[in-house]
Design an enzyme around this catalytic site. Structure first.
Site, PDB file in Angstrom:
ATOM      1  N   LYS A  51       0.841  -1.206   0.000  1.00  0.00           N
ATOM      2  CA  LYS A  51       0.000   0.000   0.000  1.00  0.00           C
ATOM      3  C   LYS A  51       0.872   1.250   0.000  1.00  0.00           C
ATOM      4  CE  LYS A  51      -3.794  -2.489   2.125  1.00  0.00           C
ATOM      5  NZ  LYS A  51      -4.472  -2.943   3.317  1.00  0.00           N
ATOM      6  N   GLN A  95      -4.508  -1.636   9.336  1.00  0.00           N
ATOM      7  CA  GLN A  95      -4.436  -2.953   8.706  1.00  0.00           C
ATOM      8  C   GLN A  95      -5.091  -4.005   9.617  1.00  0.00           C
ATOM      9  OE1 GLN A  95      -3.137  -3.639   5.565  1.00  0.00           O
ATOM     10  NE2 GLN A  95      -3.945  -5.702   5.920  1.00  0.00           N
ATOM     11  N   ASP A 118     -10.928   2.831   3.530  1.00  0.00           N
ATOM     12  CA  ASP A 118     -11.269   1.417   3.345  1.00  0.00           C
ATOM     13  C   ASP A 118     -12.762   1.218   3.071  1.00  0.00           C
ATOM     14  OD1 ASP A 118      -9.329  -0.555   3.299  1.00  0.00           O
ATOM     15  OD2 ASP A 118      -9.078  -0.615   5.474  1.00  0.00           O
TER      16      ASP A 118
END
Ligand code: NAP
Length: 283
Positions: A51, A95, A118
């Protein structure tokens, strides 16, 4: 036909890069994505690295913050609140999975809605189900883009989604429904999965079982989207939920693993970050 997610993701990242350069001209700064990793799980470490690499590739400012897995839930929540209040931060991603002593739902809810790149925040989930503007979760968004870019018609088709998780199965089902597919959601207690799956014009598989979907579950000419990321028990290599070799000739279009949904998911994260940034700057 193999749907090349790597290539399509590269195109999307190029678009994001271009828009980022324009945003720098217009607003004097670029989107800033902060990724938090708690603990040192090797798979999570590699996802976080990917990422960060993608963020830099598209021209974002990228910060990765590593926290020991001994961090308390309160300490992590307080840290997220600081990032929420920091005007120079546009996107926050924690995460998953998190260590067991930390409630993932609390973490997801604490991230400011407007920085939830997200698309997991309950505010975004509710908006998705109510068909209101929202940040779409990256993997389902990537799947729809893969279908569109591969020229697969969605409207009027029979779509079967195997898996009903909050992050993949359910949202992708809703997004297919909103594109006027007729959607069946299958799961571990679906009776005669082979029969259900083989009715699909579009088969999306998100279960987490290596090479679970065999050729007899795939209708001739179907489009098969394999979301799974597994280790093949035989050779330890990365593999999907679909037996690619067995299904590729029967399917009209199919995504490989690796190189299918995964790269598109990451590209959509970049697009979401840019969208959050632009929404803030255009206010
Ligand atoms: P999850 O939360 O574990 O959900 C798995 C789903 O599969 C559940 O709904 C479960 O049914 C269903 N299932 C399990 N075994 C089944 C069986 N034998 N027959 C039918 N359904 C079955 O998984 P997830 O988070 O959605 O992830 C699924 C896979 O996608 C994993 O391999 C994950 O690593 C991968 N993934 C990839 C990306 C990417 O970017 N490529 C992103 C996210 C996830 P029940 O609800 O009945 O238990």
């Amino acid at each position: 036909m193999k749907i090349n997610g790597t290539e399509l993701a590269r195109d999307l990242k190029n678009e994001v890069k271009q828009k980022t350069a324009e945003a720098r001209e217009k607003y004097g700064r670029v989107p800033h994505l902060v990724v938090i990793l708690v603990g040192n799980d090797p798979a999570s470490q590699s996802y976080v690295k990917g990422k960060g690499r993608d963020a830099e590739e598209v021209g974002f400012k990228s910060t990765t913050i590593l926290k020991e897995d001994t961090i308390s839930e309160d300490e992590l929540l307080d840290f997220i609140k600081e990032l929420n209040a920091d005007d120079s931060v546009d996107g926050i991603l924690v995460q998953l999975p998190l260590p067991k002593h930390i409630d993932e739902n609390k973490v997801i809810e604490t991230i400011a809605l407007e920085k939830d790149v997200d698309g997991f925040h309950p505010g975004n989930v509710a908006a998705l189900w109510q068909k209101r503007p929202c940040t779409y979760p990256c993997t389902p968004k990537g799947i729809i883009k893969l279908l569109d870019k591969a020229g697969v018609e969605i409207e009027g088709k029979n779509a079967v989604v195997i898996g009903r998780s909050n992050i993949v199965g359910l949202p992708v089902s809703k997004m297919l429904l909103d594109r006027n597919a007729t959607v069946t959601i299958a799961h571990s207690r679906t009776k005669d999965l082979q029969k259900v799956a083989s009715t699909a014009d579009i088969l999306v598989v998100a279960i987490g079982r290596p090479r679970f979907v065999s050729a007899d579950m795939v209708k001739e000419g179907a489009t098969v989207i394999d979301v799974g990321v597994n280790r093949d028990p035989e050779n330890g290599k990365l593999c999907g939920d679909v037996d690619y070799e067995a299904c590729k000739d029967k399917a009209a279009a199919i995504t490989p693993v690796p190189g299918g949904v995964g790269p598109m998911t990451r590209a959509c994260l970049m697009e979401n970050t840019l969208e959050c940034f632009l929404k803030k700057m255009e206010k």
